[in-house]
Design an enzyme around this catalytic site. Sequence first.
Site: not given
Ligand code: URA
Length: 264
Positions: A126
């Site tokens: 993310d």
């Molecule tokens: N899980 C998440 O919630 N975000 C990420 O970026 C990776 C794994």
Amino acid sequence: MKRPPPWKKKRPPAPEPGAGEERMRLNRFLARAGIASRRKSDELIQGGKVRVNGETAGEPGRTVKVGIDRVEVEGRPVWLPEGHEYVLLYKPRGCLVTRRDTHGRPTVFDQIDSLRPGTVAVGRLDQDTTGVLLLTDDGELNFRLLHPSRQVKKQYEALVSGKPDASDLLALRQGVELEDGPTAPAQVQLRGGDDYEARLEISIHEGRKRQVRRMCAAVGHPVKRLKRVTFAGLGLGRLKPGQWRRLSPGEVRSLRGRAGLGPS
Ligand code: URA
């Protein structure tokens, strides 16, 4: 409609002399060869330290024919590495895992100035997640590392709101119900905290969208900060956010071995 006889079919034009050869800007060539960043390479070029086919290359904008032109830096020949490209980036907070963002936001590709055009990220993080991100143009490895049957382990450190109790931890370990189905069992350890926030170490082998954030929210402890500390056994080592390095040949071998592949 009647087809024209084969001898009347239009032939594709004959290739221009030199067509098919790869041309590349000199600063990019030097960066790809591991000599210096593109900006530093421009300085080397402008400083008269770079020769192409025996002649000093003065203009930073000039291009070279890859594999044909002879490039030297301070008298030493320079080649592009053969084979695939494998890069480990410490993804900083706030940048997107995409080649180009329509809103002009920073991307992980802005962090690395000499990647091959075919190099892509292995999976996603993310925008606000930091940590290990692997990038490669080895498509077969990429596919296998992301395939659910490979169960590649991803380890995260999460700072969550409030302090998860024993039943929250058990639920995270056994699997929580999300809108796209229950999560597989995970390894989860409480690594300290107080009544306001706590640190969790979470290892999963699934790769669903925002999975860790959704798992923690599902047990009532939303994530405040999230960092991926390892991916397929690769850690951050001494890298700082925004820094990157190429994998060593040994790391590539073991990564490909983990994915059931031989040497590239
Ligand atoms: N899980 C998440 O919630 N975000 C990420 O970026 C990776 C794994």
